[in-house]
Design an enzyme around this catalytic site. Structure first.
Site, PDB file in Angstrom:
ATOM      1  N   CYS A   1       0.637  -1.268   0.019  1.00  0.00           N
ATOM      2  CA  CYS A   1       0.084   0.112  -0.112  1.00  0.00           C
ATOM      3  C   CYS A   1       0.929   1.262  -0.001  1.00  0.00           C
ATOM      4  O   CYS A   1       0.312   2.320  -0.086  1.00  0.00           O
ATOM      5  CB  CYS A   1      -0.863  -0.115   1.245  1.00  0.00           C
ATOM      6  SG  CYS A   1      -1.789  -1.565   1.245  1.00  0.00           S
TER       7      CYS A   1
ATOM      8  N   HIS B   1      -2.644   8.120   6.089  1.00  0.00           N
ATOM      9  CA  HIS B   1      -2.790   6.817   5.553  1.00  0.00           C
ATOM     10  C   HIS B   1      -4.238   6.266   5.755  1.00  0.00           C
ATOM     11  O   HIS B   1      -5.050   5.907   4.842  1.00  0.00           O
ATOM     12  CB  HIS B   1      -1.870   5.790   5.923  1.00  0.00           C
ATOM     13  CG  HIS B   1      -1.855   4.319   5.287  1.00  0.00           C
ATOM     14  ND1 HIS B   1      -1.548   4.393   4.146  1.00  0.00           N
ATOM     15  CD2 HIS B   1      -1.991   3.160   5.578  1.00  0.00           C
ATOM     16  CE1 HIS B   1      -1.776   3.332   3.523  1.00  0.00           C
ATOM     17  NE2 HIS B   1      -1.865   2.244   4.629  1.00  0.00           N
TER      18      HIS B   1
ATOM     19  N   GLU C   1      -1.767   5.278  13.821  1.00  0.00           N
ATOM     20  CA  GLU C   1      -1.141   6.299  13.028  1.00  0.00           C
ATOM     21  C   GLU C   1      -1.396   7.940  14.015  1.00  0.00           C
ATOM     22  O   GLU C   1      -0.615   8.319  13.913  1.00  0.00           O
ATOM     23  CB  GLU C   1      -1.994   6.678  11.626  1.00  0.00           C
ATOM     24  CG  GLU C   1      -1.492   7.578  10.764  1.00  0.00           C
ATOM     25  CD  GLU C   1      -2.023   7.577   9.279  1.00  0.00           C
ATOM     26  OE1 GLU C   1      -3.192   6.778   9.047  1.00  0.00           O
ATOM     27  OE2 GLU C   1      -1.616   8.320   8.393  1.00  0.00           O
TER      28      GLU C   1
ATOM     29  N   LYS D   1      -8.904   8.568   1.863  1.00  0.00           N
ATOM     30  CA  LYS D   1      -9.464   7.142   1.367  1.00  0.00           C
ATOM     31  C   LYS D   1     -11.002   6.885   1.631  1.00  0.00           C
ATOM     32  O   LYS D   1     -11.559   5.848   1.165  1.00  0.00           O
ATOM     33  CB  LYS D   1      -8.600   6.160   2.166  1.00  0.00           C
ATOM     34  CG  LYS D   1      -7.322   5.803   1.653  1.00  0.00           C
ATOM     35  CD  LYS D   1      -6.592   4.708   2.326  1.00  0.00           C
ATOM     36  CE  LYS D   1      -5.177   4.443   1.702  1.00  0.00           C
ATOM     37  NZ  LYS D   1      -3.975   5.408   2.177  1.00  0.00           N
TER      38      LYS D   1
ATOM     39  N   HIS E   1      -9.329   2.709  -0.686  1.00  0.00           N
ATOM     40  CA  HIS E   1      -8.031   2.145  -0.785  1.00  0.00           C
ATOM     41  C   HIS E   1      -7.393   1.489  -1.970  1.00  0.00           C
ATOM     42  O   HIS E   1      -7.875   0.471  -2.273  1.00  0.00           O
ATOM     43  CB  HIS E   1      -7.533   1.040   0.453  1.00  0.00           C
ATOM     44  CG  HIS E   1      -6.064   1.248   0.460  1.00  0.00           C
ATOM     45  ND1 HIS E   1      -5.068   1.344  -0.210  1.00  0.00           N
ATOM     46  CD2 HIS E   1      -5.480   0.704   2.005  1.00  0.00           C
ATOM     47  CE1 HIS E   1      -4.088   1.132   0.399  1.00  0.00           C
ATOM     48  NE2 HIS E   1      -4.127   0.799   1.716  1.00  0.00           N
TER      49      HIS E   1
ATOM     50  N   PHE F   1       1.328  -3.202   4.571  1.00  0.00           N
ATOM     51  CA  PHE F   1       1.713  -4.752   5.072  1.00  0.00           C
ATOM     52  C   PHE F   1       3.407  -4.853   4.685  1.00  0.00           C
ATOM     53  O   PHE F   1       3.423  -4.593   3.342  1.00  0.00           O
ATOM     54  CB  PHE F   1       0.740  -5.683   4.155  1.00  0.00           C
ATOM     55  CG  PHE F   1      -0.580  -5.796   4.893  1.00  0.00           C
ATOM     56  CD1 PHE F   1      -0.834  -5.134   5.862  1.00  0.00           C
ATOM     57  CD2 PHE F   1      -1.402  -6.689   4.295  1.00  0.00           C
ATOM     58  CE1 PHE F   1      -2.515  -5.258   6.433  1.00  0.00           C
ATOM     59  CE2 PHE F   1      -2.964  -6.823   4.599  1.00  0.00           C
ATOM     60  CZ  PHE F   1      -3.186  -6.244   5.891  1.00  0.00           C
TER      61      PHE F   1
END
Lengths: 84, 403
Positions: B163, B295, B306, B327, B332, B391
């Site tokens: 991502c 994010h 975050e 997002k 996403h 990830f």
């Protein structure tokens, strides 16, 4: 002359070609079909499957010399004949 | 001698919000979410039915002979790159082609092609894969296709870090310019992951939202997957001014880090380290930053962690930051996320407007920053950072500054 074999091969080619309504005939030049060279290989493999023939790699290379749809039909016809 | 400044002279993008930067930004300004029922891909028995899809691609005029060679994720990359290059007004010819490159992020692969071929082989009993299966699927394909379509002969490569792929791709493109390997780089990311196999995998992770993506909201329950592509034309300040280009914003710096702990669970320290490295690289103090494009995936874990990471880096200034997760609107888009969020940052700086976090409902004490709920906020933005965590624990953060 559009016999059964020619017609079948033309139908397979049409499924891949980008002719904007234009007809595909045995006289149609292969490079006028708007088909990527690798996709032409795909069509050859389709024919292999459909007619139970085996096209060796060196045959595929030789097919690089084919000029039009009629040449392709003749080559398949020859391979079918060789098999029989 | 200081290093060269890297500037953005063109932007292009497509996602659920629209098929141009103008459309995407109009939707972001309005806080309009594009998350809805997926209608363009067969979902079979999937439980997940929602995503953010591009309903219709714009007219592109690509020949069928070219289209058969590429997956959807390459096609949208080409379109985004085309828009960005057109805005940059860059004429590519024999004299400069070898000095122009592309670095394109992807977090997935040519998913539509994998799907077609697996179904063909395993279900329909076909004896072989499509002859273009490999060149369509490979993660370097979008970069290669962009180079072919637009005639770029400089450094061209794909970049992948799940991502965070876009952010890594953009950061490393700037490096190519500073190292003198290229004068111009087209940089961004692309992904078209709305296909059965990919969604099935995400379903297994239990990370997907049931209804929509609600970043930082106490009732958030996961992320939503979208498709899209975003690109920027990057060049050195000297190169841009020498050709009289319009500078949209400066790519002020980047910071990268790895958690090196767990393949899926994020840490506070990894993201914090990337943000710190980014500020240092850009020569920004925490109080110089006005906007953080988070994010903000909408999962329980990400948004809490975050928030903690932003507080750790920005200290008392964290409460004066505007934060948002776009997002909530474009979903996403995996390897394209950072590129679409770059569009949000650059437009936010240019228009003095913070795009909101849409779909927000309930305050969460663990996410207590000003996340710009639901409605855009006017504010002068001197500098913005865009967070990309992934990830694998691979983090990349970009900083943008007003030109």
């Amino acid at each position: 002359m559009a016999d059964k074999l020619s017609q079948e091969i033309i139908d397979k080619i049409k499924a891949h070609a980008d002719m904007e309504g234009g007809e595909v005939t045995p006289e149609t030049e292969l490079n006028a079909l708007g088909i990527h060279s690798l996709e032409l290989t795909e069509i050859i493999f389709d024919l292999e499957e459909a007619y139970g023939i085996e096209i060796e790699m060196n045959t595929v290379e030789a097919w690089g010399n084919l000029k039009n749809v009629g040449d392709m039909v003749a080559a398949v016809r020859e391979l079918i004949g060789a098999k029989a | 001698m200081g290093r060269s400044r890297v500037v953005i002279t063109g932007l292009g993008g497509l996602c659920g919000l629209g098929t141009s930067v103008r459309e995407i930004w109009a939707a972001m300004r309005a806080g309009r979410s594009s998350i809805g029922e997926i209608t363009t891909a067969p979902l079979h028995e999937l439980k997940v039915r929602i995503g953010a899809e591009i309903k219709e691609l714009p007219e592109h005029g690509l020949e069928k002979k070219r289209l058969v060679t590429m997956d959807r994720y390459s096609l949208i990359a080409i379109l985004a790159a085309g828009e960005a290059l057109a805005q940059a007004g860059l004429k590519i010819d024999e004299n400069n082609a070898s000095r122009i490159g592309a670095s394109v992020g992807t977090g997935i692969f040519g998913a539509e092609t994998v799907e077609e071929n697996y179904r063909g082989l395993f279900i329909e009993g076909r004896s072989r894969a499509n002859v273009f299966a490999v060149p369509r699927i490979m993660p370097g394909a979008p970069a290669g296709q962009v180079s072919m379509e637009h005639g770029l002969r400089g450094p061209v490569f794909g970049v992948t870090s799940a991502c965070a792929s876009s952010n890594h791709a953009i950061a490393i493109a700037a490096d190519q310019l500073r190292l003198g390997r290229a004068d111009v780089m087209v940089a961004g990311g692309t992904d078209a992951p709305l296909s059965y196999g990919v969604l099935k995998g995400w379903e297994a992770l239990r990370a997907l939202a049931r209804e929509t993506c609600r970043p930082f909201s106490a009732d958030r329950d996961g992320l939503v997957i979208g498709e899209g592509a975003g690109m920027a034309v990057l060049e050195t300040y000297e190169h841009a001014t020498a050709r009289g280009a319009t500078i949209l914003a400066e790519l002020a710096g980047s910071g990268m880090s790895a958690d090196a702990t767990d393949i899926v669970a994020p840490t506070v320290e990894g993201p914090a380290a990337a943000m710190r490295a980014c500020l240092a690289d850009a020569g920004l103090k925490p109080e110089d930053v006005d906007y953080v494009n988070a994010h903000g995936t909408g999962t329980k874990a990400n948004d809490e962690i975050e928030t903690a990471a932003i507080r750790r880096v920005f200290g008392a200034h964290a409460d004066r930051l505007s934060v948002s997760s776009t997002k909530s609107m474009h979903a996403h888009c995996m390897g394209a996320s950072g590129a679409l969020e770059m569009i949000a940052c650059v437009m936010a700086i240019r228009e003095g407007l913070v795009p909101p976090t849409a779909n927000y409902r309930e305050k969460d004490a663990a996410c207590d920053l000003d996340i710009t709920p639901n409605v855009a906020r006017e504010r002068k933005i001197r500098a913005a950072i865009s967070n990309g965590f992934a990830f694998g624990g691979t983090n990349a953060v970009l900083a943008f500054r007003a030109a």
